[in-house]
Design an enzyme around this catalytic site. Structure first.
Site, short mmCIF file in Angstrom:
data_model
loop_
_atom_site.label_atom_id
_atom_site.label_comp_id
_atom_site.label_asym_id
_atom_site.label_seq_id
_atom_site.Cartn_x
_atom_site.Cartn_y
_atom_site.Cartn_z
N GLY B 52 46.94 -36.08 72.82
CA GLY B 52 46.81 -37.23 72.85
C GLY B 52 47.55 -37.68 74.10
O GLY B 52 48.25 -36.72 74.94
N ALA B 55 51.27 -36.92 72.36
CA ALA B 55 51.28 -36.24 71.33
C ALA B 55 50.57 -35.14 71.43
O ALA B 55 49.31 -35.12 72.05
CB ALA B 55 51.05 -36.89 70.00
N VAL B 57 48.89 -31.65 68.96
CA VAL B 57 48.83 -31.24 67.33
C VAL B 57 48.49 -29.64 67.63
O VAL B 57 47.82 -29.17 68.22
CB VAL B 57 47.80 -31.56 66.51
CG1 VAL B 57 47.38 -31.23 65.08
CG2 VAL B 57 47.90 -33.29 66.57
N LYS B 72 52.66 -31.78 64.51
CA LYS B 72 52.18 -33.02 65.61
C LYS B 72 53.69 -33.14 66.22
O LYS B 72 54.57 -33.30 65.89
CB LYS B 72 51.83 -34.25 64.52
CG LYS B 72 51.71 -35.29 65.68
CD LYS B 72 50.90 -36.51 64.89
CE LYS B 72 51.83 -37.72 64.73
NZ LYS B 72 51.07 -38.97 64.14
N ASP B 166 45.40 -48.92 60.35
CA ASP B 166 44.63 -48.09 61.37
C ASP B 166 43.81 -47.20 60.61
O ASP B 166 43.63 -46.12 60.71
CB ASP B 166 45.69 -47.49 62.02
CG ASP B 166 45.15 -47.06 63.53
OD1 ASP B 166 43.89 -47.69 64.01
OD2 ASP B 166 45.60 -46.38 64.35
#
Lengths: 417, 407
Positions: B52, B55, B57, B72, B166
């Site tokens: 992302g 971030a 993973v 993460k 979310d």
């Protein structure tokens, strides 16, 4: 996973009185303590069930049962007549995962519920009389299984000013400096939340405490600012900024920004590899510079590093310049630093009366390449009037600052000494 | 910290021999007595499987116990959100224990990153699987099976008074055995128990992902509660049925207007060759009621007949996960544009809408973001504003010295 306690079942079979529930819970907690976790399953279930009743009385349920403040207060008063709270905290590690959360929630309500803002909570008074509760909660940070439950209960306690004062002057406070540094992030950050609450919630008490324990506290704090742990460094620096710039802590701030050691540390942080840390550091560093009553040692350091500082600040976080406040403050700090050497020179060789502005202009050209160079590049032909204007501006600066600082200096000196 | 860090690896070292029963505050000991080391040196990063803005993973191996985990890695320096929120997420995940919620084994800081050690979810997120293999959507039974687990997780979260905020296929993860887990509590809300001992009944903060956000969350007028998750849950069913969320190809402002002004999206009886039952359409319709009070609770929904057809993890392993290449490979394929054609467009569209959302927020253009931004701004202003006021000036010096002497 143990089945969560069903509140609706509770409502149906709810013939019990608080006294009954509390004595059952206390007995079960005692038995659990004797039997230990392995053999005390039945007792654990009893504790869970009775905590369920208390939760219902304290918080109501989704079906619209809403407890009244009076009812909850009466319950809290009944609770503190027993040793339920002490037993609950002492044995929280023996409870199941979900029961622990219920325990923390019930505990939180008991130490917080009070008649009105001026009153103290019966639960908090109980904790004051049984200070081992605070110790137990704090030591909970040692055990990862209960650390976060204990942390939240601890923070519920220190909402009470008396309990917070006890903790500030007690042995736990200095231990926080190690707690916030443990490798486990969830626990370290929870400990930091408690530490921060303790230092920010009751401002007058904290101001007094920090004055009484200035050296001890800030020596330990300096270690946090130098931590290898990025989060510790960033969070502690932010907290430092909040503490120093709080109106309650003016004396504290004056004392802090008079110490060369602190200035040097802040200058290092200003150049930290993290931009977020640099930015936080700026908000503390600016106080050293803006201090109208800088001790000579501070002035010396700033003067010795003047060119490097000016060069660095010129390019410092220019992408944030849309933040008007920041931009303005940076300009003030830059101006203040650039003036420092000049003041000193003025002191050394009394100005030849006549053309001080011109002299300043010359000096500025000699001594401030970082500032003058860009101007030169932009408008090479127009240098003289520009520099003169800048010098005039500078001249205005110190006189204004001096006017403001002279009386203040006397007051702040008292604070420092 | 250097010291405690090396202690961290030391403390967990003996656990290789399984003789370490002592409670160490440097290593996390879960209920089962499993110790997770809190030093980056104790993990070997194997593959990247998700990336992302701030971030990444990884699939990783823990040296001390040999287990494969998902890590993460959040770059805290580049993260737009304040550190407090990251702390909150880690603490919240530690407060949950439910088989349909992604657990956090441990977390620790290394360099400028926070590493969150979690089970490795080999299937990846349901959104990822949709993108890779089912751009047209999933069958009803598969959806019911996945969403039943999500519902169980939500019932658990809501019971504590928390809101996930979310819920979307991107946050529903599947492991290699077909077990479903709800993840990403980065923006979840807990009752902080403010002035009142009971805590707030509703919230006002504008957070989530626009396509999945309930009207009352977008509107920011009357506040919202756990029922906001139920709306997102309904949108997620649609997302799984169609391969993408309604309005997912529209810019965020448009999504906002459509959600607020238009009728709620509905599920059609059939989509291509797939048919959706009346029960399923009813669940969507009830979740997507614009009046939050009229939406069912998670617990009530669990009783609905639509979820009775839910199968077990084994079934998901045989259907949803069948013939899926390993997650890192899928990530690379999607990145390289080799996956199903629709998928690429989907990703680009959703990425584009995400990016524009982020930039809008970053520049404070979205009027709805005011709550969050102004709160942060004012706190900074308070701090920097104090510069001018912080030194006792000639006028205020007398008053400040008298106030400090009284303290």
């Amino acid at each position: 996973m143990p089945q969560l306690f069903d509140i609706r079942k509770l409502v149906k079979e709810r013939p019990k009185t608080p006294a009954e529930v509390l004595s059952k819970a206390c007995a079960a907690l005692e038995a659990l303590e004797q039997l230990g976790r392995e053999r005390g399953e039945k007792e654990e279930a009893t504790v869970r069930k009775n905590l369920g009743y208390l939760k219902f009385w304290l918080f109501g349920d989704e079906q619209g049962h809403d407890p009244t403040r009076e009812g909850v207060l009466a319950l809290a008063q009944e609770v503190v007549r027993t040793d339920f709270v002490l037993k609950l905290v002492g044995n929280i590690g023996l409870l199941d995962f979900e029961t622990r959360k219920d325990a923390a929630q019930v505990f939180g309500a008991l130490v917080r519920i009070k008649e009105d803002a001026a009153e103290r909570s019966p639960g908090a008074i109980y904790v004051e009389r049984h200070p081992q509760i605070l110790r137990l909660l704090f030591q909970g940070y040692d055990d990862p299984a209960i650390a976060l439950n204990c942390g939240s209960m601890y923070r519920d306690c220190i909402r009470d000013e008396t309990l917070a004062t006890m903790e500030l002057y007690g042995e736990d406070l200095m231990e926080f400096f190690q707690r916030v540094e443990v490798a486990n992030f969830e626990i370290a950050s929870d400990a930091f939340s408690s530490f921060k609450d303790l230092l920010t919630r009751h401002k007058q008490v904290v101001a007094q405490f920090l004055q009484d324990n200035f050296t001890r506290f800030f020596d330990a704090f300096a270690a946090l600012l130098q931590s290898n742990n990025y989060v510790t460094r960033r969070q502690s620096l932010k907290l430092l900024g909040e503490l120093l710039l709080d109106r309650c802590n003016v004396r504290l701030m004056m004392r802090y920004v008079s110490d060369v050691k602190n200035l040097m540390q802040m200058m290092l942080l200003l150049k930290d590899s993290s931009r977020n840390i640099q930015f936080e550091a700026f908000h503390v560093f600016k106080v050293f510079v803006a201090n109208p009553n800088k001790p000579q040692a501070i002035v010396d350091i700033l003067t010795n590093n003047r060119e490097k500082l000016l060069k660095y600040l010129e390019d410092f976080h220019t992408d944030r310049d849309e933040d008007e406040q920041f931009k303005e403050e940076k300009a003030v700090i830059i101006r203040e630093i650039s003036l420092l050497g000049r003041e000193q020179q003025q002191q050394q060789q009394p100005p030849a009366a006549g053309t001080p502005a011109q002299q300043q202009q010359e000096r500025q050209e000699q001594q401030q390449p970082a500032l003058a160079a860009p101007q030169q590049q932009q408008q090479p032909g127009d240098l003289a009037p520009q520099a003169a204007a800048a010098a005039a501006g500078h001249q205005e600066g110190p006189s204004a600052a001096a006017a403001g600082s002279a009386p203040a200096a006397a007051g702040s000196n008292e604070g420092v000494s | 910290m250097r010291q405690s860090k090396s202690l961290g690896s030391l403390a967990t070292w003996p656990s290789r021999s399984r003789s370490n029963n002592s409670r160490s505050n440097l290593a996390d000991v879960s209920e089962a007595g499993q110790a997770w080391p809190t030093s980056a040196d104790d993990y070997e990063l194997l593959d990247e499987c998700g990336k992302g803005v701030s971030a990444e993973v990884y699939r990783a191996r823990c040296f001390t116990n040999g287990r494969i985990v998902g890590i993460k890695a959040l770059n805290l320096e580049w993260l737009a959100t304040p550190l407090d929120e990251v702390m909150h997420e880690a603490q919240l995940m530690k407060a949950y224990k439910h088989d349909a919620i992604l657990p956090l084994y441990c977390s620790f800081v290394t360099g400028q990153e926070l590493w969150m050690v979690m089970p490795y979810m080999e299937g990846g997120s349901v959104a990822h699987i949709l993108r890779y293999k089912y751009p047209e959507g999933l069958s009803e039974v598969v959806i019911a099976t996945i969403m039943r687990k999500v519902l169980e997780a939500l019932a658990y979260v809501h019971k504590q008074g928390d809101i996930h905020r979310d819920v979307k296929a991107g946050n529903v993860l599947v492991d290699g055995e077909g077990n479903v887990k709800l993840g990403d509590f980065g923006v979840a809300a807990t009752p902080e128990r403010e002035a009142d001992w009971r805590g707030p009944k509703t919230r006002n903060t504008f957070v989530g992902t626009p396509c999945w956000m309930a009207p009352e969350v977008l509107e920011q007028v009357s506040g919202y509660g756990t029922s906001a998750d139920i709306w997102s849950f309904g949108i997620t069913i649609l997302e799984m049925a169609h391969g993408h969320a309604p309005f997912s190809k529209l810019p965020p402002m448009k999504v906002l207007l459509m959600t607020l002004q238009g009728p709620p999206p509905q599920l059609e009886a059939s989509c291509g060759s797939r048919h959706f039952s009346r029960g399923m359409r009813e669940v969507v319709a009830r979740c997507l009621n614009k009046d939050p009070k009229k939406r069912p609770t998670a617990k009530e929904l669990l009783e609905h007949k639509f979820f009775k057809q839910a199968k077990d993890a084994e079934c998901l392993k045989r259907t949803l996960l069948a013939d899926l290449p390993p997650l890192p490979q899928r990530c690379n394929e999607i990145r390289a544009g080799k996956a199903a054609t629709m998928a690429r467009e989907n990703e680009r569209a959703s990425l584009a809408s995400h990016i524009s959302y982020v930039t809008d927020v970053a520049h404070g253009k979205t009027p709805l973001e005011i709550n969050f931004l102004s709160a942060r701004r004012s706190s900074r202003r308070r701090q920097s504003g104090a510069l001018a006021a912080s030194f006792p000036s000639s006028r205020s010096s007398s008053s400040s010295s008298s106030s400090s002497s009284s303290s």
